[in-house]
Enzyme design. Structure first.
Site, mmCIF file in Angstrom:
data_model
loop_
_atom_site.group_PDB
_atom_site.id
_atom_site.type_symbol
_atom_site.label_atom_id
_atom_site.label_comp_id
_atom_site.label_asym_id
_atom_site.label_seq_id
_atom_site.Cartn_x
_atom_site.Cartn_y
_atom_site.Cartn_z
ATOM 1 N N GLY A 152 0.841 -1.192 0.000
ATOM 2 C CA GLY A 152 0.000 0.000 0.000
ATOM 3 C C GLY A 152 0.875 1.240 0.000
ATOM 4 N N GLN B 225 3.640 9.821 0.316
ATOM 5 C CA GLN B 225 4.856 9.023 0.519
ATOM 6 C C GLN B 225 5.841 9.145 -0.639
ATOM 7 O OE1 GLN B 225 2.436 5.363 1.823
ATOM 8 N NE2 GLN B 225 4.338 5.155 2.967
ATOM 9 N N CYS C 254 5.273 0.159 7.362
ATOM 10 C CA CYS C 254 5.044 1.291 6.457
ATOM 11 C C CYS C 254 6.337 1.567 5.705
ATOM 12 C CB CYS C 254 4.637 2.516 7.270
ATOM 13 S SG CYS C 254 4.333 3.994 6.287
ATOM 14 N N LEU C 255 6.242 1.799 4.407
ATOM 15 C CA LEU C 255 7.443 2.091 3.620
ATOM 16 C C LEU C 255 8.129 3.376 4.086
ATOM 17 C CD1 LEU C 255 6.299 1.096 0.022
ATOM 18 C CD2 LEU C 255 8.063 -0.012 1.394
ATOM 19 N N HIS D 156 -4.940 2.519 7.165
ATOM 20 C CA HIS D 156 -3.535 2.944 7.239
ATOM 21 C C HIS D 156 -3.248 4.019 6.181
ATOM 22 C CE1 HIS D 156 0.922 2.018 7.716
ATOM 23 N NE2 HIS D 156 0.893 2.665 6.559
ATOM 24 N N GLU D 157 -3.690 3.754 4.935
ATOM 25 C CA GLU D 157 -3.385 4.682 3.836
ATOM 26 C C GLU D 157 -4.187 5.983 3.946
ATOM 27 O OE1 GLU D 157 -0.815 4.068 2.344
ATOM 28 O OE2 GLU D 157 -0.649 1.922 2.728
ATOM 29 N N HIS E 219 -2.536 8.393 6.162
ATOM 30 C CA HIS E 219 -1.463 9.166 5.496
ATOM 31 C C HIS E 219 -2.022 10.442 4.872
ATOM 32 C CE1 HIS E 219 2.192 6.792 5.723
ATOM 33 N NE2 HIS E 219 1.579 5.698 5.322
HETATM 34 C C1 QAP Z 1 0.435 -0.406 4.713
HETATM 35 O O1 QAP Z 1 2.592 -1.140 4.191
HETATM 36 C C2 QAP Z 1 -0.189 -1.558 5.416
HETATM 37 O O2 QAP Z 1 9.313 -1.736 6.826
HETATM 38 C C3 QAP Z 1 1.378 -0.792 3.611
HETATM 39 O O3 QAP Z 1 11.219 -2.741 5.231
HETATM 40 C C4 QAP Z 1 0.287 -1.940 6.651
HETATM 41 O O4 QAP Z 1 3.405 -1.794 2.237
HETATM 42 C C5 QAP Z 1 -1.219 -2.239 4.853
HETATM 43 C C6 QAP Z 1 7.315 -2.425 3.864
HETATM 44 C C7 QAP Z 1 -0.300 -2.999 7.311
HETATM 45 C C8 QAP Z 1 -1.803 -3.305 5.513
HETATM 46 C C9 QAP Z 1 -1.317 -3.687 6.750
HETATM 47 C C10 QAP Z 1 7.661 -2.025 5.136
HETATM 48 C C11 QAP Z 1 8.286 -2.934 3.044
HETATM 49 C C12 QAP Z 1 5.947 -2.303 3.354
HETATM 50 C C13 QAP Z 1 8.956 -2.135 5.579
HETATM 51 C C14 QAP Z 1 3.612 -1.601 3.405
HETATM 52 C C15 QAP Z 1 9.952 -2.651 4.747
HETATM 53 C C16 QAP Z 1 9.608 -3.048 3.478
HETATM 54 C C17 QAP Z 1 4.916 -1.804 4.035
HETATM 55 CO CO CO Z 2 2.296 3.763 5.406
#
Ligand code: QAP
Ligand code: CO
Length: 177
Positions: free
Chosen positions: A45, A50, A95-96, A137-138, A141
């Site tokens: 996501g 971001q 979270c990215l 979550h999104e 943001h």
């Molecule tokens: C948001 O999160 C989300 O730390 C999206 O090293 C969170 O894509 C959606 C990511 C929880 C549903 C449930 C995080 C990749 C990606 C990191 C992400 C990393 C590499 C997070």
């Molecule tokens: Co995020």
């Protein structure tokens, strides 16, 4: 084109994003770039802020039952609004923009979201599970909120401690020995 991810504690992540007013080529390019960027970083996501763009647009692309992430399942949501929510659920989020930190966050279990697709068509989704968590979550943001702000007091302390430690280690490495 892959764009740069804005990382905590960058103040841009606190901005409230503006509504998208024009559904055209600029929006299409932004969404395409967001997808490319998210996939390149193994994300599921991403919100426009971001990649530094303060507009109310987000994408979600969850893996299917076999664990494959395919573009067919991509959701693009412009100007999304949660119009109903129910229940409580806890999920370990990441979270990215907060790389390599994961912790448990409380969210609504079920939500109804209204939004527009890239062409400006109205959409409604009622969902629970991971998709409901991802939407919340999104959408956070878009309002300048990060998941770490929803952690319990103790977990937030744990996050701050870990982040300080990491920062120190980065500085030490760059300073040379
Ligand atoms: C948001 O999160 C989300 O730390 C999206 O090293 C969170 O894509 C959606 C990511 C929880 C549903 C449930 C995080 C990749 C990606 C990191 C992400 C990393 C590499 C997070
Ligand atoms: Co995020």
């Amino acid at each position: 084109m892959i764009r740069e991810i804005v990382v905590y504690p960058d103040s841009r992540l606190k901005q409230v994003s503006a509504e998208v007013k024009e559904f055209g080529d600029d929006l299409a390019l932004l969404l395409d770039d967001m997808y490319e960027t998210m996939i390149s970083k193994n994300g599921i996501g991403l919100a426009a802020i971001q990649v530094g763009v303060p507009l109310r647009a987000l994408i979600i692309n969850l893996p299917d039952e076999e664990g494959n992430q395919s573009k067919e399942g991509l959701i693009e949501a412009v100007n999304p609004v949660i119009v109903e929510k129910r229940g409580v659920t806890v999920y370990t989020e990441g979270c990215l923009s907060v790389p390599e930190y994961y912790d448990e966050v409380e969210r609504a279990e079920w939500i109804k979201v209204e939004f527009f697709d890239r062409e400006g068509n109205r959409r409604t989704i009622e969902t629970d599970g991971l998709l409901a968590v991802a939407f919340q979550h999104e959408i956070d943001h878009l309002d300048g909120r990060l998941f770490i702000e929803k952690l319990s007091f103790l977990k937030r302390k744990k996050f701050e401690k870990e982040w300080r430690k990491r920062r120190k280690e980065r500085l030490k490495k760059r300073g040379g020995k």
